[in-house]
Enzyme design. Structure first.
Site, mmCIF file in Angstrom:
data_model
loop_
_atom_site.group_PDB
_atom_site.id
_atom_site.type_symbol
_atom_site.label_atom_id
_atom_site.label_comp_id
_atom_site.label_asym_id
_atom_site.label_seq_id
_atom_site.Cartn_x
_atom_site.Cartn_y
_atom_site.Cartn_z
ATOM 1 N N LEU A 160 0.850 -1.190 0.050
ATOM 2 C CA LEU A 160 0.021 -0.027 -0.101
ATOM 3 C C LEU A 160 1.021 1.283 0.034
ATOM 4 C CD1 LEU A 160 -2.692 -0.945 2.730
ATOM 5 C CD2 LEU A 160 -2.851 -0.805 0.067
ATOM 6 N N GLY A 161 2.085 1.292 0.680
ATOM 7 C CA GLY A 161 2.973 2.332 0.636
ATOM 8 C C GLY A 161 3.919 2.264 1.531
ATOM 9 N N GLY A 163 7.096 4.075 4.196
ATOM 10 C CA GLY A 163 7.399 5.230 4.911
ATOM 11 C C GLY A 163 8.987 5.059 5.645
ATOM 12 N N GLY A 164 9.084 6.191 6.670
ATOM 13 C CA GLY A 164 10.331 6.139 7.053
ATOM 14 C C GLY A 164 10.646 4.964 8.263
ATOM 15 N N PHE A 165 9.400 4.084 8.517
ATOM 16 C CA PHE A 165 9.778 3.264 9.579
ATOM 17 C C PHE A 165 9.426 1.892 8.875
ATOM 18 C CE2 PHE A 165 8.633 6.339 13.060
ATOM 19 C CZ PHE A 165 9.953 6.474 13.347
ATOM 20 N N GLY A 166 9.081 1.768 7.699
ATOM 21 C CA GLY A 166 8.857 0.503 6.980
ATOM 22 C C GLY A 166 7.996 0.466 5.915
ATOM 23 N N LYS A 182 1.645 -3.157 8.933
ATOM 24 C CA LYS A 182 2.680 -2.054 8.882
ATOM 25 C C LYS A 182 3.875 -2.989 9.321
ATOM 26 C CE LYS A 182 4.648 2.296 10.664
ATOM 27 N NZ LYS A 182 4.331 3.398 11.326
ATOM 28 N N ASP A 279 3.673 14.511 14.667
ATOM 29 C CA ASP A 279 4.195 14.197 13.327
ATOM 30 C C ASP A 279 2.645 14.400 12.388
ATOM 31 O OD1 ASP A 279 5.595 13.760 11.157
ATOM 32 O OD2 ASP A 279 5.405 11.611 11.138
#
Length: 470
Positions: A160-161, A163-166, A182, A279
């Site tokens: 799906l996408g 990010g900075g963490f995974g 996630k 954030d």
């Protein structure tokens, strides 16, 4: 043969029926049968005779008489054969049930043991968490095998996408329940902090404008979080996409703005804890099928105590442009830090422009300075996204821009609380103070990279980690 006396005459029976008549009667000792068709005009020409008890007055005729069928006791061999016919299926059925019970018990005990191990591991994992000390918190667990099955071994087609963490994958659990998984990056120190924060906070917070965490999993160096699946993904996929932004009419955008504000109000005031998100940005606002906004990614969130209203950190993390000046340059954060991020997000939703968009006019380094200038000049409607300018009530849009500028004031004391923001958005009779001119206004011939470098130098070697939303 002369048949015995004292018989029972059963009428209207064939030979087979006569045989069955004796066989079904445990007291029957013999039977005889004669078909007397043509022997007279009787209505019933058959003659089925059945004897019960002892046979008396029996004699043998050589030429005449009837056949007498005696019922004899069953032989031992026949008894054994009948007994085996009954016992063998029963024994086979019992063995089958025993095997099923053993397999089920083995699997159940194995799953129970795995859950217990997961629980102990999670308790050790969070033993250093100040937020959980003294509390008996139950964590929702999902087995690693179930996650692999749900995501088809983390197939790229389910991605799906990132990010900075995974990475985030779509998954379908047993029963057809859709989830978002996630998968935190291995070896990421920030990922571990985020993982702890997500679990700690989800055990305490429930609100319709916060994304719901359904479960978690730790498998060796794998750390996974399972969220509710939201089909419309994130807000930035709409407002910054020229092909999709027209799908968000003003009424929908205003609904999203107020929904985000309600979520923040719950975090800051209405929950039993005070939560600072730190954030808040467009990529961290997820949308469900009805376009209801849900705040996500609590990895950098912090919990304040009952009498605490601000804090400082030497580890500044966040996304450039959304961070308030006092946080970016001094590490200080409070509920007003989230107010600043909300103001940036509000201006982005109204304009369809990013905080540091290349579409901004010359001499404006950020959306904030641009918005303030045209608002000061009485031309705030020029900021409105062209895809909604036709059908939006300008008084409502201009009021939102005004509120957004109040939220992004440089000094935290000049920013309203989210509770005040809600009143401003929902009550048109609430008076609005005049926003002050941004400190960094105007900056000529500046670029995003130079502005960021200036902020980093001001912090005296404090690092800023920019996190990309999924």
């Amino acid at each position: 043969m002369k048949v015995p006396d004292k018989f029972l005459h059963v009428k209207n029976r064939s030979f087979d029926e006569c045989t069955a008549e004796c066989g079904n009667n445990c007291s029957c000792t013999a039977y005889a049968y004669a078909n007397m068709k043509g022997a007279g005009d009787e209505a019933d020409p058959t003659r089925c005779l059945v004897w019960i008890g002892e046979l008396i007055d029996t004699s043998k005729y050589i030429e005449v008489g009837e056949n007498l069928y005696l019922r004899v006791a069953e032989s031992p061999g026949d008894k054994k054969s009948s007994l085996l016919k009954i016992l063998l299926p029963v024994i086979a059925f019992m063995l089958l049930l025993t095997c099923i019970a053993l397999i089920w018990t083995y699997k159940y005990r194995g799953k129970w043991r795995e859950q217990e191990n997961q629980k102990k591991l999670m308790q050790r994992y969070f033993s250093t968490s100040d937020e959980l000390k003294g509390e008996n918190t139950e964590f929702p667990f999902v087995s690693y095998e179930d996650i692999l099955s749900a995501t088809m071994l983390f197939a790229d087609s389910n991605l799906l996408g990132q990010g900075g963490f995974g990475k985030v994958y779509k998954g379908i659990l047993e029963g057809g329940y859709e989830v978002a998984v996630k998968r935190l990056s291995k070896g990421s120190g920030q990922g571990i902090v985020e993982f702890k924060n997500e679990i700690v906070l989800i055990a305490k917070l429930q609100h319709k404008n916060l994304v719901r965490l359904l479960g978690c999993c730790i498998q060796e160096d794998e750390k996974l979080l399972i969220y509710e699946y939201l089909p419309n993904k994130s807000l930035d996929a709409f407002i910054f996409d020229d092909a999709r932004k027209h799908m968000l009419h003003w009424s929908t955008r205003f609904k999203i703005i107020k929904g985000i504000a309600r979520g923040l109000l719950y975090l800051h005031q209405d929950s039993r804890l005070t939560i600072i998100h730190r954030d808040l940005k467009a990529s961290n606002i997820l949308l469900d099928a009805e376009m209801t906004p849900k705040i996500s990614d609590f990895g950098m969130a912090r919990i304040f105590g009952a009498n605490q209203n601000h804090a400082n950190t030497t580890r500044v993390v966040g996304t450039y442009g959304y961070m308030s000046p006092e946080y970016a340059m001094g590490g200080a954060f409070s509920v007003k830090t989230d107010t600043y991020s909300f103001g940036v997000l509000l201006l982005e939703i109204v304009s369809g422009l990013k905080i540091s968009s290349p579409q901004l006019k010359t001499n404006f380094c950020s959306l904030i300075t641009y918005a303030w200038r045209i608002w000061e000049d009485g031309e705030a409607t020029e900021l409105v996204d062209s895809s909604i300018v036709v059908d939006c009530p300008f008084h409502e849009v201009v009021r939102c821009i005004h509120v957004g500028l109040l939220c992004v004031q440089d000094h935290p004391n000049n920013r309203p609380l989210i509770s005040s923001v809600m009143r401003m958005l929902e009550n048109e009779n609430t008076s609005l103070p005049t926003p002050k001119k941004p400190v960094y206004f105007p900056l000529s011939n500046c670029e995003g990279g130079e502005a960021r470098e200036n902020i980093q130098n001001t912090i005296n070697a404090m690092s800023i980690t920019t996190l990309e939303g999924r």
